[in-house]
Design an enzyme around this catalytic site. Structure first.
Site, PDB file in Angstrom:
ATOM      1  N   HIS A   1       0.860  -1.192   0.000  1.00 28.94           N
ATOM      2  CA  HIS A   1       0.000   0.000   0.000  1.00 28.94           C
ATOM      3  C   HIS A   1       0.890   1.233   0.000  1.00 28.94           C
ATOM      4  CE1 HIS A   1      -3.143   2.850   1.112  1.00 28.94           C
ATOM      5  NE2 HIS A   1      -3.990   1.922   0.725  1.00 28.94           N
TER       6      HIS A   1
ATOM      7  N   ASP B   1      -8.063  -4.999  -0.282  1.00 30.79           N
ATOM      8  CA  ASP B   1      -8.535  -5.861  -1.389  1.00 30.79           C
ATOM      9  C   ASP B   1      -8.201  -7.323  -1.187  1.00 30.79           C
ATOM     10  OD1 ASP B   1      -7.634  -3.060  -3.210  1.00 30.79           O
ATOM     11  OD2 ASP B   1      -9.666  -3.842  -3.142  1.00 30.79           O
TER      12      ASP B   1
HETATM   13  C1  SDX Z   1      -6.100   0.251  -3.049  1.00 30.62           C
HETATM   14  O1  SDX Z   1      -4.211   4.707  -2.068  1.00 30.62           O
HETATM   15  C2  SDX Z   1      -5.185   4.132  -1.481  1.00 30.62           C
HETATM   16  O2  SDX Z   1      -5.615   4.546  -0.411  1.00 30.62           O
HETATM   17  C3  SDX Z   1      -5.764   2.931  -2.235  1.00 30.62           C
HETATM   18  C4  SDX Z   1      -6.832   2.120  -1.501  1.00 30.62           C
HETATM   19  C5  SDX Z   1      -8.098   2.913  -1.280  1.00 30.62           C
HETATM   20  O3  SDX Z   1      -8.834   2.578  -0.349  1.00 30.62           O
HETATM   21  O4  SDX Z   1      -8.383   3.843  -2.132  1.00 30.62           O
HETATM   22  O5  SDX Z   1      -6.328   1.665  -0.268  1.00 30.62           O
HETATM   23  C6  SDX Z   1      -7.241   0.903  -2.342  1.00 30.62           C
HETATM   24  O6  SDX Z   1      -5.822   0.594  -4.156  1.00 30.62           O
HETATM   25  C7  SDX Z   1      -5.260  -0.767  -2.300  1.00 30.62           C
HETATM   26  C8  SDX Z   1      -4.069  -1.298  -3.144  1.00 30.62           C
HETATM   27  C9  SDX Z   1      -4.597  -2.368  -4.114  1.00 30.62           C
HETATM   28  N1  SDX Z   1      -3.496  -2.763  -5.054  1.00 30.62           N
HETATM   29  C10 SDX Z   1      -2.903  -3.951  -4.975  1.00 30.62           C
HETATM   30  O7  SDX Z   1      -3.102  -4.767  -4.088  1.00 30.62           O
HETATM   31  C11 SDX Z   1      -1.920  -4.219  -6.106  1.00 30.62           C
HETATM   32  C12 SDX Z   1      -0.624  -4.817  -5.549  1.00 30.62           C
HETATM   33  N2  SDX Z   1       0.101  -3.773  -4.784  1.00 30.62           N
HETATM   34  C13 SDX Z   1       1.117  -3.033  -5.491  1.00 30.62           C
HETATM   35  O8  SDX Z   1       0.938  -2.854  -6.854  1.00 30.62           O
HETATM   36  C14 SDX Z   1       1.615  -1.824  -4.706  1.00 30.62           C
HETATM   37  O9  SDX Z   1       1.869  -2.244  -3.423  1.00 30.62           O
HETATM   38  C15 SDX Z   1       0.747  -0.564  -4.656  1.00 30.62           C
HETATM   39  C16 SDX Z   1       0.385  -0.109  -6.009  1.00 30.62           C
HETATM   40  C17 SDX Z   1      -0.480  -0.815  -3.852  1.00 30.62           C
HETATM   41  C18 SDX Z   1       1.583   0.516  -3.963  1.00 30.62           C
HETATM   42  O10 SDX Z   1       2.651   0.774  -4.779  1.00 30.62           O
HETATM   43  P1  SDX Z   1       3.758   1.899  -4.392  1.00 30.62           P
HETATM   44  O11 SDX Z   1       3.393   2.613  -3.158  1.00 30.62           O
HETATM   45  O12 SDX Z   1       4.035   2.715  -5.625  1.00 30.62           O
HETATM   46  O13 SDX Z   1       4.987   1.039  -3.989  1.00 30.62           O
HETATM   47  P2  SDX Z   1       6.068   0.503  -4.993  1.00 30.62           P
HETATM   48  O14 SDX Z   1       5.392  -0.051  -6.219  1.00 30.62           O
HETATM   49  O15 SDX Z   1       7.094   1.563  -5.151  1.00 30.62           O
HETATM   50  O16 SDX Z   1       6.659  -0.752  -4.178  1.00 30.62           O
HETATM   51  C19 SDX Z   1       7.708  -0.586  -3.248  1.00 30.62           C
HETATM   52  C20 SDX Z   1       8.496  -1.912  -3.298  1.00 30.62           C
HETATM   53  C21 SDX Z   1       8.960  -2.268  -4.722  1.00 30.62           C
HETATM   54  O17 SDX Z   1      10.101  -3.082  -4.604  1.00 30.62           O
HETATM   55  P3  SDX Z   1      11.582  -2.374  -4.742  1.00 30.62           P
HETATM   56  O18 SDX Z   1      11.600  -1.612  -6.061  1.00 30.62           O
HETATM   57  O19 SDX Z   1      11.717  -1.467  -3.522  1.00 30.62           O
HETATM   58  O20 SDX Z   1      12.552  -3.539  -4.714  1.00 30.62           O
HETATM   59  O21 SDX Z   1       7.641  -3.001  -2.894  1.00 30.62           O
HETATM   60  C22 SDX Z   1       7.472  -3.887  -3.996  1.00 30.62           C
HETATM   61  C23 SDX Z   1       7.839  -3.131  -5.238  1.00 30.62           C
HETATM   62  O22 SDX Z   1       8.282  -4.025  -6.273  1.00 30.62           O
HETATM   63  N3  SDX Z   1       6.057  -4.263  -3.998  1.00 30.62           N
HETATM   64  C24 SDX Z   1       5.587  -5.489  -4.241  1.00 30.62           C
HETATM   65  C25 SDX Z   1       4.201  -5.400  -4.091  1.00 30.62           C
HETATM   66  N4  SDX Z   1       3.857  -4.134  -3.787  1.00 30.62           N
HETATM   67  C26 SDX Z   1       5.017  -3.437  -3.734  1.00 30.62           C
HETATM   68  N5  SDX Z   1       6.213  -6.655  -4.564  1.00 30.62           N
HETATM   69  C27 SDX Z   1       5.414  -7.732  -4.734  1.00 30.62           C
HETATM   70  N6  SDX Z   1       4.058  -7.734  -4.628  1.00 30.62           N
HETATM   71  C28 SDX Z   1       3.424  -6.572  -4.293  1.00 30.62           C
HETATM   72  N7  SDX Z   1       2.111  -6.561  -4.175  1.00 30.62           N
END
Ligand code: SDX
Length: 427
Positions: free
Chosen positions: A306, A363
């Site tokens: 998140h 989710d």
């Molecule tokens: C919602 O914003 C809100 O409030 C949203 C929400 C709402 O109520 O409106 O809460 C609802 O959208 C919840 C999120 C639902 N999405 C998912 O579950 C999709 C999977 N999650 C990711 O795509 C990700 O965690 C996000 C999009 C939710 C957040 O992404 P960020 O904040 O841009 O973080 P990032 O992509 O920069 O990740 C940081 C690190 C990275 O690794 P490094 O580059 O540091 O090595 O964490 C890793 C990412 O690769 N990472 C994951 C991961 N999520 C982040 N690795 C594996 N699986 C994951 N799910």
């Protein structure tokens, strides 16, 4: 603590006022940065940038706190109903009985949808994703309610608000019924808001409609948990579109499109598809954990991580508990629930996830409950949109009442410098 921040660049110092929120959050107000220092800030994905001051929702990602207008999400999920929470988010106070009755009465008055809208719905192929259909139908409300577009007065805003709160559940139900080749219907407004929605979604021609009370309670709680979440991607989209005075329905339609993405609200559908995939592959959660950590592999653990929560998403905790209760209450055995719990356990002990503070989000478990309630997987994100509707409305109304300026971010240009035009024969 000084209420000023100082930026020093090339020997010059620039001072900026610091704003402190009611929960102690600090923001550097850089409105004079470009005029004084000739610079802008750059912040991919706005990870460190506040777009507004808001009194609607407070969340603390480090401590896993979520409050709507100061009320803890745990209390609201336990003690309130969705329409009360909608009123609270939009108008700032929990309604008394008279206010709630009037609010629901005004919504019921506006719960008819122009018959012509059915022709728009007919134009979609059955295979169309419901989020795309719903975004289009919501935008089309503008055509049938032109007086709800450039609303300036609080009274006209209220009229637009009760219109969309009355019509949106019908559009949600019709979107699902179209896919199931069921006649488009109206509910029974002697029922409550959420029960009426459920009836519209699930009643069958010629069959007596009845529903287990626990299903409505679970659905009501899920909608409350999704109702607002400060400046998330879709709420920021609603504010951005609304800031051009495009009107409430067009702004909500844009928010639906933003929510559709699998990185945002579309994740609840992606989670179930992921869990089903793991089950079909033999249920080896460890194999998929390795894929999620492999940078070469596009696979991500959907429902994990998140932007703001670097601790447990408080909504995920409530939904996980509710999933056990709902499935037990309905006598539903869902093997993907066990896979989800296995994934969660493994992730919470895995260094990659622990280091990055990746926890289950809202989710991760919601789809398991929606499925137990008989909601088709393609409609999961539509249910998220229905839950988020009051939050989007509240954000839009706050932005309009505060007369916020049109949103228009800056950029740093990194393209070609001035070049001379060449005739095609010279290229
Ligand atoms: C919602 O914003 C809100 O409030 C949203 C929400 C709402 O109520 O409106 O809460 C609802 O959208 C919840 C999120 C639902 N999405 C998912 O579950 C999709 C999977 N999650 C990711 O795509 C990700 O965690 C996000 C999009 C939710 C957040 O992404 P960020 O904040 O841009 O973080 P990032 O992509 O920069 O990740 C940081 C690190 C990275 O690794 P490094 O580059 O540091 O090595 O964490 C890793 C990412 O690769 N990472 C994951 C991961 N999520 C982040 N690795 C594996 N699986 C994951 N799910």
């Amino acid at each position: 603590m000084s209420d000023k921040a100082i930026l020093e660049y090339q020997g010059k110092k620039y001072e900026f006022p610091v704003t402190e929120g009611t929960e102690g959050e600090l923001g550097i107000n850089i409105k004079t940065l470009r005029s004084e220092a000739g610079m802008i800030t750059l912040d991919r994905g706005y990870k460190n940038t506040g777009s507004c001051e808001s009194a609607i929702t407070f969340l603390n990602g480090e401590e896993g706190i979520l409050r709507y207008r100061g009320y803890a999400i745990e209390d609201l999920a336990e003690k309130a109903d969705f329409l009360e929470v909608a009123y609270l988010l939009i108008f700032g106070e929990l309604p008394n009985k008279q206010q709630l009755d009037k609010f629901y009465g005004d919504i019921k008055e506006e719960s008819e949808v122009d018959e012509e809208m059915k022709k728009i719905l007919d134009g979609f192929p059955k295979a169309a994703h419901p989020m795309g259909v719903l975004a289009s139908l919501t935008s089309a409300l503008t055509a049938f309610n032109p007086g709800s577009v450039d609303v300036e007065s609080e009274e006209d805003m209220y009229k637009a608000i009760v219109k969309i709160l009355g019509k949106f559940p019908v559009l949600v139900a019709w979107t699902q019924r179209k896919k199931n080749s069921l006649p488009l219907n109206y509910g029974d407004d002697s029922l409550g808001y959420v029960e009426n929605l459920h009836k519209m979604m699930f009643e069958k021609p010629g069959k007596k409609y009845n529903v287990d009370k626990s299903v409505i309670e679970a659905l009501d709680k899920l909608l409350i948990l999704h109702a607002d979440h400060e400046q998330n991607c879709s709420a920021s989209t609603v504010r951005m579109v609304g800031s051009s005075h495009a009107g409430l329905f067009a702004s909500i339609s844009a928010g639906i499109s933003a929510l559709w993405g699998p990185l945002h609200g579309g994740a609840n559908q992606a989670v179930i598809e992921m869990l089903e995939g793991i089950k079909a592959d033999g249920g080896d959660t460890h194999k998929f954990m390795q894929k999620a950590k492999d940078k070469e592999d596009p696979f991500r653990l959907m429902g994990f991580g998140h932007r703001v929560y670097k601790n447990f998403d408080p909504r995920a905790k409530i939904i996980k508990k509710s999933a056990d209760e709902v499935l037990e209450g309905l006598g539903v055995e869902d093997p993907v629930l066990d896979i989800a719990k296995g994934l969660e356990k493994e992730a919470l002990e895995d260094d990659y996830f622990v280091k990055r503070k990746l926890y289950p989000n809202v989710d991760f478990y919601s789809g398991i409950i929606y499925r137990a309630l008989g909601i088709p997987v393609e409609m999961f994100t539509v249910m998220f949109a229905l839950g988020r509707l009051p939050g989007w409305i509240a954000q839009w109304r706050e932005m309009r009442l505060k007369k916020e300026p049109i949103g228009r971010p800056r950029q740093i240009y990194v393209g070609a410098n001035l070049r001379e035009f060449k005739e095609v024969s010279e290229r």
